[in-house]
Scaffold this motif. Structure first.
Motif, mmCIF file in Angstrom:
data_model
loop_
_atom_site.group_PDB
_atom_site.id
_atom_site.type_symbol
_atom_site.label_atom_id
_atom_site.label_comp_id
_atom_site.label_asym_id
_atom_site.label_seq_id
_atom_site.Cartn_x
_atom_site.Cartn_y
_atom_site.Cartn_z
ATOM 1 N N GLN A 55 0.835 -1.209 0.000
ATOM 2 C CA GLN A 55 0.000 0.000 0.000
ATOM 3 C C GLN A 55 0.871 1.260 0.000
ATOM 4 N N LEU A 56 1.925 1.233 0.815
ATOM 5 C CA LEU A 56 2.792 2.423 0.887
ATOM 6 C C LEU A 56 3.581 2.609 -0.415
ATOM 7 N N VAL A 57 4.104 1.504 -0.968
ATOM 8 C CA VAL A 57 4.878 1.600 -2.215
ATOM 9 C C VAL A 57 4.034 2.230 -3.316
ATOM 10 N N PHE A 58 2.782 1.792 -3.460
ATOM 11 C CA PHE A 58 1.984 2.264 -4.594
ATOM 12 C C PHE A 58 1.485 3.692 -4.419
ATOM 13 N N SER A 59 1.065 4.052 -3.216
ATOM 14 C CA SER A 59 0.623 5.442 -3.052
ATOM 15 C C SER A 59 1.814 6.393 -3.190
ATOM 16 N N HIS A 60 2.962 5.989 -2.649
ATOM 17 C CA HIS A 60 4.190 6.787 -2.729
ATOM 18 C C HIS A 60 4.603 6.982 -4.201
ATOM 19 N N ALA A 61 4.645 5.881 -4.959
ATOM 20 C CA ALA A 61 5.122 5.949 -6.348
ATOM 21 C C ALA A 61 4.130 6.701 -7.247
ATOM 22 N N PHE A 62 2.842 6.512 -7.003
ATOM 23 C CA PHE A 62 1.831 7.198 -7.825
ATOM 24 C C PHE A 62 1.979 8.718 -7.667
ATOM 25 N N ALA A 63 2.191 9.165 -6.418
ATOM 26 C CA ALA A 63 2.355 10.605 -6.175
ATOM 27 C C ALA A 63 3.646 11.120 -6.813
ATOM 28 N N GLU A 64 4.676 10.281 -6.840
ATOM 29 C CA GLU A 64 5.911 10.689 -7.530
ATOM 30 C C GLU A 64 5.629 10.906 -9.016
ATOM 31 N N LEU A 148 6.025 21.610 -3.365
ATOM 32 C CA LEU A 148 5.950 20.281 -3.973
ATOM 33 C C LEU A 148 5.600 19.222 -2.918
ATOM 34 N N GLY A 149 6.138 19.427 -1.712
ATOM 35 C CA GLY A 149 5.852 18.488 -0.617
ATOM 36 C C GLY A 149 4.375 18.439 -0.306
ATOM 37 N N ALA A 150 3.722 19.605 -0.291
ATOM 38 C CA ALA A 150 2.283 19.656 0.018
ATOM 39 C C ALA A 150 1.476 18.976 -1.092
ATOM 40 N N SER A 151 1.823 19.225 -2.351
ATOM 41 C CA SER A 151 1.096 18.604 -3.469
ATOM 42 C C SER A 151 1.317 17.091 -3.476
ATOM 43 N N TRP A 152 2.559 16.677 -3.267
ATOM 44 C CA TRP A 152 2.901 15.261 -3.274
ATOM 45 C C TRP A 152 2.120 14.523 -2.182
ATOM 46 N N GLU A 153 2.070 15.143 -0.977
ATOM 47 C CA GLU A 153 1.378 14.522 0.158
ATOM 48 C C GLU A 153 -0.127 14.399 -0.113
ATOM 49 N N ALA A 154 -0.712 15.445 -0.725
ATOM 50 C CA ALA A 154 -2.152 15.420 -1.007
ATOM 51 C C ALA A 154 -2.490 14.292 -1.976
ATOM 52 N N VAL A 155 -1.686 14.101 -2.999
ATOM 53 C CA VAL A 155 -1.937 13.026 -3.976
ATOM 54 C C VAL A 155 -1.674 11.666 -3.333
ATOM 55 N N ARG A 156 -0.598 11.568 -2.590
ATOM 56 C CA ARG A 156 -0.215 10.296 -1.952
ATOM 57 C C ARG A 156 -1.335 9.760 -1.058
ATOM 58 N N LYS A 157 -2.013 10.683 -0.342
ATOM 59 C CA LYS A 157 -3.058 10.274 0.615
ATOM 60 C C LYS A 157 -4.263 9.643 -0.078
ATOM 61 N N SER A 158 -4.460 9.929 -1.365
ATOM 62 C CA SER A 158 -5.656 9.400 -2.027
ATOM 63 C C SER A 158 -5.300 8.630 -3.297
ATOM 64 N N ALA A 159 -4.062 8.146 -3.377
ATOM 65 C CA ALA A 159 -3.605 7.443 -4.589
ATOM 66 C C ALA A 159 -3.991 5.968 -4.543
ATOM 67 N N PRO A 160 -3.953 5.277 -5.706
ATOM 68 C CA PRO A 160 -4.182 3.821 -5.699
ATOM 69 C C PRO A 160 -3.168 3.131 -4.776
ATOM 70 N N THR A 161 -3.591 2.001 -4.188
ATOM 71 C CA THR A 161 -2.717 1.310 -3.226
ATOM 72 C C THR A 161 -2.341 -0.099 -3.684
ATOM 73 N N HIS A 162 -2.635 -0.401 -4.957
ATOM 74 C CA HIS A 162 -2.288 -1.722 -5.516
ATOM 75 C C HIS A 162 -1.830 -1.533 -6.966
#
Ligand SMILES: [Fe+2]
Ligand SMILES: [Fe+2]
Length: 222
Positions: A55-64, A148-162
């Motif tokens: 879950q963390l890998v996918f939300s993290h990478a999607f926001a990147e 960029l940190g704020a935008s990245w965090e906002a996307v990461r919180k609601s990104a796909p997790t799989h």
């Protein structure tokens, strides 16, 4: 050029809310989770840790891919080449995790795939902390890093997790498909965790988060 972000103080990274400090915190958490999975323990606990890692890998990478790599391509001279390399790593991670989830616990070939995906995640972290993120740090000021940190965090919180084999690695395709897939993933995750009422409540708050993060992406891209 500044050296690896692994060896810098939080202040040098632009403060706690800078995208560099946020990246490093997530990477440390991923390292911790992977070590925990690889340590001896009962099957149920290891499965829970693996699920959390994915879950963390996918939300993290999607926001990147949605917020950070487009910013690198805009501000770093060889940003195209640098981001193509990590996107390739992300695609390999995506394909392997898709296989791991398809095989399910107990399949004989699964452990080997988990070992391979962990090695790729560790490689991805090194490429980002040692090569790509120092280049971004050199190109933009700390205020931009915090934005960029704020935008990245906002996307990461609601990104796909799989993993989803059909999702492209770049905007706008990933952002467009990301919203329904994130909703689908989070229903899957939510139903596995608590009561249906709690899952629905959690989904609604996620939906609001997704709308807010879509706004953040549009703002960042302007
Ligand atoms: Fe990262
Ligand atoms: Fe990454």
């Amino acid at each position: 050029m500044p050296g690896t972000i692994a060896a810098q103080t939080v202040e040098q990274l632009g403060g706690r809310s800078s995208v560099l400090a946020r990246q490093r915190r997530d990477h440390a958490e991923l390292d911790r989770l992977m070590d925990q999975y690889q340590a001896p323990g009962d099957v149920e606990n290891r499965e829970r840790v693996l699920k959390e890692t994915i879950q963390l890998v996918f939300s993290h990478a999607f926001a990147e891919e949605t917020v950070l790599w487009p910013a690198v391509r805009r501000s770093v001279a060889d940003g195209e080449e640098l981001t193509a390399r990590v996107e390739e790593e992300h695609q390999e991670i995506n394909d392997l995790v898709f296989e791991i989830e398809r095989l399910g616990p107990g399949a004989p070939e699964r452990e080997e795939k988990v070992r391979r995906v962990f090695a790729l995640i560790r490689q991805d972290i090194r490429d980002e902390e040692d090569l790509l993120l120092p280049r971004l740090q050199e190109a933009v000021d700390p205020v931009h890093l915090r934005r960029l940190g704020a935008s990245w965090e906002a996307v990461r919180k609601s990104a796909p997790t799989h993993p989803h084999p059909v999702v492209p690695r770049r905007p706008p395709g990933n952002a467009v498909l990301g919203v329904p897939l994130s909703l689908y993933d989070r229903i899957r995750d939510g139903l596995g965790l608590g009561s249906p009422v709690a899952a629905v409540r959690k989904m609604l708050s996620r939906l609001v988060g997704m709308l807010l993060s879509a706004v953040a992406v549009v703002r960042e891209r302007r």
